[in-house]
Design a protein around this motif. Structure first.
Motif, PDB file in Angstrom:
ATOM      1  N   LEU A 298      24.003 -20.703  -0.042  1.00  0.00           N
ATOM      2  CA  LEU A 298      24.721 -21.526   0.450  1.00  0.00           C
ATOM      3  C   LEU A 298      25.853 -20.389   1.397  1.00  0.00           C
ATOM      4  CD1 LEU A 298      26.416 -23.453  -2.168  1.00  0.00           C
ATOM      5  CD2 LEU A 298      24.573 -24.093  -0.781  1.00  0.00           C
ATOM      6  N   ARG A 299      25.320 -20.505   2.892  1.00  0.00           N
ATOM      7  CA  ARG A 299      26.518 -19.214   3.350  1.00  0.00           C
ATOM      8  C   ARG A 299      27.849 -20.011   4.010  1.00  0.00           C
ATOM      9  NH1 ARG A 299      23.450 -17.343   8.512  1.00  0.00           N
ATOM     10  NH2 ARG A 299      22.692 -15.404   6.621  1.00  0.00           N
ATOM     11  N   HIS A 300      29.101 -19.659   4.015  1.00  0.00           N
ATOM     12  CA  HIS A 300      30.450 -19.975   4.984  1.00  0.00           C
ATOM     13  C   HIS A 300      31.158 -19.340   5.733  1.00  0.00           C
ATOM     14  CE1 HIS A 300      30.795 -22.616   1.444  1.00  0.00           C
ATOM     15  NE2 HIS A 300      31.048 -23.480   2.119  1.00  0.00           N
ATOM     16  N   ILE A 301      30.676 -19.734   7.109  1.00  0.00           N
ATOM     17  CA  ILE A 301      31.519 -18.677   8.189  1.00  0.00           C
ATOM     18  C   ILE A 301      32.907 -19.417   8.332  1.00  0.00           C
ATOM     19  CG2 ILE A 301      31.028 -18.321  11.005  1.00  0.00           C
ATOM     20  CD1 ILE A 301      27.760 -19.311   9.760  1.00  0.00           C
ATOM     21  N   TYR A 302      33.982 -18.425   7.781  1.00  0.00           N
ATOM     22  CA  TYR A 302      35.338 -19.077   8.443  1.00  0.00           C
ATOM     23  C   TYR A 302      35.735 -17.979  10.570  1.00  0.00           C
ATOM     24  CZ  TYR A 302      35.036 -19.359   3.366  1.00  0.00           C
ATOM     25  OH  TYR A 302      35.006 -20.276   2.146  1.00  0.00           O
ATOM     26  N   THR A 303      36.726 -18.880  10.518  1.00  0.00           N
ATOM     27  CA  THR A 303      37.108 -18.485  11.722  1.00  0.00           C
ATOM     28  C   THR A 303      38.544 -18.802  11.163  1.00  0.00           C
ATOM     29  OG1 THR A 303      34.924 -18.552  12.939  1.00  0.00           O
ATOM     30  CG2 THR A 303      37.484 -18.249  14.261  1.00  0.00           C
ATOM     31  N   PHE A 304      39.328 -17.701  11.106  1.00  0.00           N
ATOM     32  CA  PHE A 304      40.864 -18.214  10.911  1.00  0.00           C
ATOM     33  C   PHE A 304      41.923 -17.499  11.954  1.00  0.00           C
ATOM     34  CE2 PHE A 304      40.522 -17.877   5.931  1.00  0.00           C
ATOM     35  CZ  PHE A 304      40.611 -19.164   5.982  1.00  0.00           C
ATOM     36  N   SER A 305      43.037 -17.801  12.730  1.00  0.00           N
ATOM     37  CA  SER A 305      43.368 -17.542  13.919  1.00  0.00           C
ATOM     38  C   SER A 305      44.887 -17.980  13.649  1.00  0.00           C
ATOM     39  CB  SER A 305      43.145 -17.688  15.563  1.00  0.00           C
ATOM     40  OG  SER A 305      42.870 -19.479  15.277  1.00  0.00           O
ATOM     41  N   ASN A 306      45.983 -17.761  14.960  1.00  0.00           N
ATOM     42  CA  ASN A 306      46.821 -18.297  14.382  1.00  0.00           C
ATOM     43  C   ASN A 306      47.168 -20.293  14.700  1.00  0.00           C
ATOM     44  OD1 ASN A 306      48.405 -16.251  13.698  1.00  0.00           O
ATOM     45  ND2 ASN A 306      48.042 -15.147  15.715  1.00  0.00           N
TER      46      ASN A 306
END
Length: 167
Positions: free
Chosen positions: A130-138
């Motif tokens: 299982l792969r999780h790809i996170y992108t967090f911005s304001n």
């Protein structure tokens, strides 16, 4: 031969004390994820192999009991019986997020934090990575899950949350 042994010992000592390039998260990477977020969940429906999109809301709060833990409360306005919440922790050394190993971390040109975690488990009653790809911005959070069944070579899309900060 004596010089070779000395060089060998020196190289082992250097390797032991030089920092490795393993990715790691730190608390400041996640300082802006608290808040109310609105968007959608898109997921692959295994019954018909089609992608489904439903509205979703996310509330992220920093835990009162641990600086390394955040509470994620997800609600679905059209399907409130599916609402859920969970606590997500980062390991103290930053090498794990939500109990999955961090395999990459970088900042994108728009200053968004982008990182990938992996773990083994099951999906659709099959053993998988299982792969999780996170992108967090304001202003936006994207959390994408991809799956690769044991014995397969390629990952496939499973689901994705895409939410924007509620103002």
């Amino acid at each position: 031969m004596k010089n070779f042994v000395i060089l060998f010992i020196i190289s082992i000592l250097i390797a032991a004390f030089v920092p490795k390039d393993d990715p790691a998260l730190n608390l400041s990477d996640l300082k802006n994820i608290n808040g109310e977020w609105v968007g959608y969940l898109m997921y692959k429906d295994y019954s018909n192999n089609k992608e489904v999109v439903i509205p979703a809301q996310l509330l992220v709060t920093h835990s009162d009991t641990s600086q390394y833990t955040w509470l994620f409360a997800i609600s679905y306005p059209d399907e409130p019986h599916m609402n859920n919440s969970s606590s997500i922790s980062m390991s103290i050394d930053g090498n794990k997020f939500d109990n999955e190993f961090l395999i990459s971390k970088n900042y994108l040109t728009d200053s968004s934090l982008h990182f990938i975690t992996e773990s083994t488990g099951e999906d659709n009653e099959k053993k998988a990575t299982l792969r999780h790809i996170y992108t967090f911005s304001n202003i936006e959070i994207v959390i994408r899950k991809e799956v690769k069944y044991d014995g397969e070579n390629e990952y496939f899309f499973r689901n994705e949350y895409k939410v924007k900060r509620e103002i």
